[in-house]
Design a protein around this motif. Structure first.
Motif, PDB file in Angstrom:
ATOM      1  N   HIS A 179       0.820  -1.210   0.000  1.00 35.00           N
ATOM      2  CA  HIS A 179       0.000   0.000   0.000  1.00 35.00           C
ATOM      3  C   HIS A 179       0.853   1.259   0.000  1.00 35.00           C
ATOM      4  O   HIS A 179       0.630   2.187  -0.768  1.00 35.00           O
ATOM      5  N   ARG A 227       2.662   1.742  -3.182  1.00 38.03           N
ATOM      6  CA  ARG A 227       1.743   1.719  -4.330  1.00 38.03           C
ATOM      7  C   ARG A 227       2.307   0.848  -5.460  1.00 38.03           C
ATOM      8  O   ARG A 227       2.290   1.223  -6.623  1.00 38.03           O
ATOM      9  N   SER A 263      -3.311   1.646  -4.652  1.00 45.22           N
ATOM     10  CA  SER A 263      -2.627   0.889  -3.594  1.00 45.22           C
ATOM     11  C   SER A 263      -2.978  -0.582  -3.784  1.00 45.22           C
ATOM     12  O   SER A 263      -3.998  -1.047  -3.269  1.00 45.22           O
ATOM     13  N   ASP A 303      -6.812  -3.055  -7.251  1.00 46.50           N
ATOM     14  CA  ASP A 303      -6.171  -1.777  -6.935  1.00 46.50           C
ATOM     15  C   ASP A 303      -7.173  -0.749  -6.389  1.00 46.50           C
ATOM     16  O   ASP A 303      -7.412   0.276  -7.003  1.00 46.50           O
ATOM     17  N   GLY A 344      -5.023   2.324   0.641  1.00 47.14           N
ATOM     18  CA  GLY A 344      -3.755   2.797   1.184  1.00 47.14           C
ATOM     19  C   GLY A 344      -3.529   4.285   1.048  1.00 47.14           C
ATOM     20  O   GLY A 344      -2.546   4.811   1.584  1.00 47.14           O
TER      21      GLY A 344
END
Length: 207
Positions: free
Chosen positions: A64, A67, A92, A108, A112
């Motif tokens: 996270h 990324r 993230s 995705d 995060g």
């Protein structure tokens, strides 16, 4: 088995080393546990989440904080496999599954990101396919709120994807979208049929 951690995710069993590796997201650590050694630090990691082994038994980790998705090589060094799509940073990466052809499929969502929105560069929360040989990244599914857990059926004819719904979505217009788990058929050429074979409502995270 063990306790006193922040928020644990992504357990993976390393058969050769006879130990379990898993993420402790807020502590920014990958932890390990074995029967003989108990709980130890595997390595520090920027808010790791989903983990899986690739076809060669190497550890893949969704991070996270960075990324990205990284691979742990035999010497312990890290290789960044993916951190951008068409020049834009990923949100993230959350969870990941590996197909028998070696391709890496991952979700995705923006969990995060601060407040699930700060620093966001992509316009949506998508499911991606990464070919680690060519480095080619493609979007396989766009119409989910918060894609989360992902797994293949044993015969790889289907892929299962959890969508944790709109309850925490940064877009208020999507807050009422339900949490679902759905199965999607994979065509002979590996393409994804975007019309679900089945879909059920209910909150699901990892699989």
């Amino acid at each position: 088995v063990v306790g006193d951690m922040g928020f644990t995710e992504g357990p993976v069993w390393l058969a050769k080393e006879k130990k379990l590796v898993f993420s402790d997201i807020p502590s920014a650590k990958l932890m390990e546990w074995s029967e003989g050694g108990g709980l130890k630090l595997f390595r520090k990691s920027p808010n790791p989440n989903g983990n899986v082994l690739d076809r060669e038994g190497r550890l893949l980790t969704c991070r996270h904080g960075a990324r990205d998705i990284v691979r742990t090589e035999e010497d312990g060094k890290l290789t960044v496999l993916c951190d951008r799509f068409e020049g834009k940073r990923l949100n993230s990466p959350n969870d990941v599954a590996v197909k028998s052809d070696g391709t890496i499929w991952f979700t995705d969502p923006p969990w995060g990101l601060p407040r699930q929105s700060e620093g966001k560069e992509l316009e949506g929360h998508w499911v991606f396919r990464l070919d680690p040989e060519t480095k080619n990244v493609t979007v396989v599914l766009k119409d989910l709120c918060m894609p989360n857990g992902v797994a293949f059926s044993p015969d790889e004819r289907h892929i299962y994807i959890a969508d944790t719904g709109g309850s925490w979505h940064p877009d208020e217009l999507l807050r009422e979208s339900p949490a679902t788990t759905a199965a999607y058929q994979l065509e002979a050429d590996g393409a994804l049929n975007k019309e679900p074979v089945w879909k059920i409502e209910g909150f699901c995270d990892g699989m």
